[in-house]
Design a protein around this motif. Structure first.
Motif, short mmCIF file in Angstrom:
data_model
loop_
_atom_site.label_atom_id
_atom_site.label_comp_id
_atom_site.label_asym_id
_atom_site.label_seq_id
_atom_site.Cartn_x
_atom_site.Cartn_y
_atom_site.Cartn_z
N TYR A 280 0.62 -1.27 0.03
CA TYR A 280 -0.03 -0.05 0.05
C TYR A 280 0.75 1.41 0.04
O TYR A 280 0.76 2.22 -0.64
CB TYR A 280 -0.98 -0.01 1.33
CG TYR A 280 -1.87 -0.81 0.92
CD1 TYR A 280 -3.26 -0.58 0.77
CD2 TYR A 280 -2.30 -2.26 1.22
CE1 TYR A 280 -4.52 -1.27 0.51
CE2 TYR A 280 -3.16 -3.11 1.34
CZ TYR A 280 -4.34 -2.59 0.73
OH TYR A 280 -5.32 -3.27 0.64
N ALA A 388 -9.02 1.85 5.63
CA ALA A 388 -9.11 1.94 4.40
C ALA A 388 -9.75 3.27 3.88
O ALA A 388 -11.08 3.29 4.37
CB ALA A 388 -9.33 0.86 3.60
N ILE A 389 -9.37 4.20 3.27
CA ILE A 389 -10.01 5.58 2.78
C ILE A 389 -9.60 5.67 1.47
O ILE A 389 -8.51 5.84 1.28
CB ILE A 389 -9.82 6.59 3.73
CG1 ILE A 389 -10.90 7.90 3.18
CG2 ILE A 389 -8.62 7.01 4.14
CD1 ILE A 389 -10.91 9.12 4.22
N ASP A 390 -10.42 5.73 0.47
CA ASP A 390 -10.10 6.20 -1.03
C ASP A 390 -9.74 7.87 -1.04
O ASP A 390 -10.39 8.41 -0.21
CB ASP A 390 -11.51 5.90 -1.59
CG ASP A 390 -11.01 5.74 -3.29
OD1 ASP A 390 -11.00 6.92 -3.84
OD2 ASP A 390 -11.04 4.96 -3.67
N THR A 416 -5.95 4.20 -2.34
CA THR A 416 -6.68 4.01 -0.72
C THR A 416 -5.60 3.93 0.14
O THR A 416 -4.31 3.17 -0.22
CB THR A 416 -7.57 2.95 -0.84
OG1 THR A 416 -8.14 2.64 0.38
CG2 THR A 416 -6.79 1.33 -1.42
N THR A 417 -5.78 4.06 1.41
CA THR A 417 -4.75 3.85 2.42
C THR A 417 -5.15 2.18 2.82
O THR A 417 -6.12 1.79 2.56
CB THR A 417 -5.11 4.56 3.67
OG1 THR A 417 -6.37 4.50 4.10
CG2 THR A 417 -4.93 5.96 3.16
N HIS A 419 -5.90 -1.23 5.14
CA HIS A 419 -7.15 -1.30 6.12
C HIS A 419 -6.66 -1.76 7.28
O HIS A 419 -7.66 -1.93 8.19
CB HIS A 419 -8.21 -2.06 5.16
CG HIS A 419 -7.61 -3.66 5.00
ND1 HIS A 419 -7.63 -4.53 5.73
CD2 HIS A 419 -7.03 -3.85 3.81
CE1 HIS A 419 -6.93 -5.68 5.25
NE2 HIS A 419 -6.63 -5.27 3.99
N ARG A 447 -15.58 3.65 3.96
CA ARG A 447 -14.82 5.02 3.65
C ARG A 447 -13.75 4.46 2.23
O ARG A 447 -13.36 5.40 1.97
CB ARG A 447 -14.03 5.36 4.48
CG ARG A 447 -14.95 5.99 5.74
CD ARG A 447 -14.12 6.38 6.92
NE ARG A 447 -14.78 6.88 8.10
CZ ARG A 447 -14.63 7.15 9.43
NH1 ARG A 447 -13.14 7.15 9.68
NH2 ARG A 447 -15.53 7.54 10.24
N SER A 448 -13.67 3.22 1.93
CA SER A 448 -12.94 2.84 0.80
C SER A 448 -13.74 2.98 -0.50
O SER A 448 -13.28 2.81 -1.62
CB SER A 448 -12.42 1.58 1.05
OG SER A 448 -13.46 0.52 1.05
N SER A 449 -15.06 3.28 -0.50
CA SER A 449 -16.03 3.20 -1.70
C SER A 449 -16.86 4.30 -1.79
O SER A 449 -17.22 4.97 -2.76
CB SER A 449 -16.65 1.92 -1.57
OG SER A 449 -17.42 1.76 -0.64
N THR A 499 -17.92 -0.32 -4.59
CA THR A 499 -16.17 -0.23 -5.00
C THR A 499 -16.21 -0.39 -6.59
O THR A 499 -15.19 0.25 -6.97
CB THR A 499 -15.55 -1.50 -4.37
OG1 THR A 499 -15.72 -1.56 -2.97
CG2 THR A 499 -14.10 -1.55 -4.82
N PRO A 553 -8.45 -2.30 -6.35
CA PRO A 553 -8.27 -0.61 -6.68
C PRO A 553 -7.25 -0.49 -7.54
O PRO A 553 -6.34 -1.09 -7.54
CB PRO A 553 -7.89 -0.51 -5.09
CG PRO A 553 -8.48 -1.82 -4.23
CD PRO A 553 -8.64 -2.97 -5.31
#
Length: 628
Positions: A280, A388-390, A416-417, A419, A447-449, A499, A553
């Motif tokens: 990541y 995870a945050i996009d 993304t960061t 998770h 928060r990832s999507s 996603t 991603p």
């Protein structure tokens, strides 16, 4: 994140393992996968000896244990051979341009080991083999996966790379002239001799070098204050900042395709510099953390050799090599080693070139560098996130652009960061509070999507849903409003987005024997829930051969640049890289080196706060007006 995440998400980088291995890293002489024969680990079977009952039972037991050990060694070698075959197939597919096939091959090589049922930690042979695969991974594969997404800046050639393989005859007149004309006061011992004068003369008359040098000095403005502080904090001469002119031209995402060295200070991927590296993010590309690691490393080299020139040579060639040259000649002096040809040509040239660049930088009027305007310093707020945050959502809630967020986080390799690992996310300065406040409206596991949107004049609910690939009914439910209420300018809306619709890349994956939805989700960094939704699955059981739609991603990557110093290897020192980003309000977390960090990631936590969409549907939240 898990160890599986790290290796898989970096799978394509294994294609540069042959290049890395051929360069002969001093600290890493690992064999290619599968090269250790069975006989190397099979124990010798000792025949039983005669004696009483008490003594005869022991040889029998030893024989049985030896047979078991031999059988185990055979299974180990079979596993290594199978993994090696998949690895070699991946290399062939990559070279032929079949990236998807190469990726599956590399995944297969890793999967064979992870799902073998054997303990990769306690078996030395398997541990070595798995470490080899892991260490072969570097960020070059990210560049291959990211072709065409346009997020990474164009990488310019480092200025001093234009002066490879040059030799200069002694010119006493030029040397004397430069000594008389130039200002050479510095906290770094500077000297103008024939070698340094030769490079100054060449650089001064090279239009291409001048252009590169000028741009490097402009770009240095982004990081100069931060770098000088790191040097001062560690007792390193301030003028060693100009080593970045030679290494990267102050570009934080430079990657050497030959050696795998990366970042502003061109650290090797296998060095233990206190910089974390996984699928990541790669802290070699973090300007601040890598600069702190650089300062600590240079101070360590100086403490070892007691001389800054030798420290610079060791930075280029490796401290072990320089130490052996000193012991062999009896001279702990760079110029004496230079005269005795005890250094490779690259290292003999490296120090004079850097000294020439330093002297020219300290005499800007003389070399036409005084008219340049330095780039503005990079400042940001920093928030530590362990979910995870996009990056699109980060841009949404901070009222900034995706390009700006990507530029503030050059160490991120994905959109993304991670998770399950803490990450220091840089956001535009002054946005810390609004970032924190707006994210409260979005469940952590979404928060990832999901997205966030401030309604603009003339926008409608249906139009917003279409633009962000969502459904108006979902937006209504998530925000606790009625469908016929409409939206007003300035309303802040949480946008539920899958996603797949969030900009990820769809692909197909054929289930293999031993695969489960859990292992496939783990491989691609998605959730089992997503897999089931994308493929309309009502059961967790999926048969081998089933083709699944997977949306992985989007990945970012550093740019690739081939330096002349393509075979350089640096042995690292353990150094912490805890820091506070300029303009931040939160201190960063300390990461272990990439190897130990990977091991700990394999035991990722699975308990995360979550809120279901059903809970959101029953919420009584009111629409909120934008606060910025």
């Amino acid at each position: 994140m898990t160890l599986r995440d790290l290796v898989r998400t970096s799978a394509l980088a294994v294609m540069c393992a042959p290049l890395v291995l051929l360069t002969g890293c001093p600290q890493e002489d690992a064999a290619a996968p599968g090269n250790v024969p069975v006989q190397a680990t099979a124990p010798t079977i000792t025949p039983p000896t005669s004696g009483d009952a008490a003594t005869t039972s022991q040889p029998a037991q030893s024989t049985e244990q030896s047979v078991d050990s031999s059988a185990h060694a055979f299974k180990v070698q079979q596993l290594i051979n199978s993994a090696d075959a998949a690895y070699r197939s991946g290399v062939d597919n990559y070279r032929a341009g079949r990236l998807d096939a190469a990726r599956l091959d590399f995944d297969s090589a890793v999967d064979l080991m992870l799902t073998s049922g054997m303990n990769l930690k306690t078996d030395p042979q398997l541990a070595d083999e798995f470490d080899h695969l892991l260490n072969a991974v570097n960020s070059l594969e990210m560049a291959a996966l990211k072709q065409g997404n346009g997020f990474s800046p164009k990488i310019e050639e480092a200025p001093l790379d234009t002066a490879e393989d040059l030799t200069f005859p002694a010119d006493p007149e030029l040397t004397a002239k430069l000594k008389a004309e130039l200002q050479i006061s510095s906290d770094l011992p500077l000297v103008i001799n024939d070698q340094v004068a030769g490079y100054i003369g060449y650089f001064a008359n090279s239009p291409s070098f001048h252009a590169h040098m000028l741009r490097s000095m402009e770009r240095a403005g982004k990081y100069k204050t931060m770098i000088l502080k790191a040097l001062a904090d560690n007792g390193v001469p301030q003028d060693l900042i100009y080593l970045a002119v030679a290494e990267s031209g102050f570009q934080p995402q430079v990657l050497n395709a030959k050696s795998g060295a990366g970042g502003m200070w061109q650290f090797m991927p296998t060095g233990a510099y206190g910089l974390a590296r996984n699928g990541y993010f790669d802290e070699r590309f973090d300007p601040e953390k890598s600069s702190i690691a650089y300062a600590k490393y240079m101070k360590t080299l100086y403490n070892q050799f007691g001389d800054w020139y030798l420290a610079m040579a060791a930075y280029d060639w490796g401290p072990g090599n320089v130490q052996r040259a000193v012991q062999r000649t009896g001279y702990a002096d760079f110029w004496e080693l230079y005269r005795r040809n005890s250094l490779p040509k690259e290292t003999r040239d490296y120090v004079p070139k850097i000294l020439a660049a330093v002297i020219m930088a300290k005499n800007p009027e003389k070399y036409g560098l005084d008219k340049m305007v330095p780039d503005a310093p990079v400042v940001s707020d920093t928030v530590s996130v362990d979910y995870a945050i996009d990056l699109r959502l980060v841009a949404d809630v901070t009222d900034s652009s995706l390009t700006e967020i990507v530029a503030l986080n050059p160490s991120l390799l994905r959109m993304t960061t991670p998770h399950d690992t803490s990450f220091d996310l840089h956001i535009p300065v002054g946005t810390h509070d609004v970032f924190t406040e707006r994210l409260k409206e979005i469940p952590e596991d979404k928060r990832s999507s999901w997205r966030f949107h401030v309604v603009r004049p003339g926008e409608t609910l249906d139009g917003i849903a279409t633009t962000l690939h969502a459904h108006a009914s979902d937006i209504v439910a998530a925000n606790g409003v009625a469908l016929n209420d409409g939206v007003d300018t300035g309303d802040e809306l949480v946008i539920p987005v899958t996603t797949a619709a969030a900009g990820a890349r769809p692909q197909r994956y054929a289930m293999r024997r031993g695969d489960t939805l859990v292992t496939v989700a783990d491989r691609f960094g998605v959730s089992v829930e997503d897999l089931r939704r994308w493929n309309h699955l009502s059961s967790k059981a999926v048969h081998p051969g089933t083709s699944l739609a997977v949306v992985e991603p989007v990945k970012l990557a550093p740019g690739t640049h081939v330096h002349g110093r393509g075979t350089r290897k640096r042995s690292g020192v353990h150094s912490a890289s805890t820091s506070v980003h300029q303009g931040s309000t939160h201190s960063t977390s300390t990461h272990k080196n990439s190897k130990s960090g990977t091991s700990s990631a394999s035991t990722k936590a699975t308990s995360k706060k979550s809120s279901s969409e059903a809970e959101l549907s029953s919420a009584t939240k009111m629409k909120k007006k934008a606060t910025r």
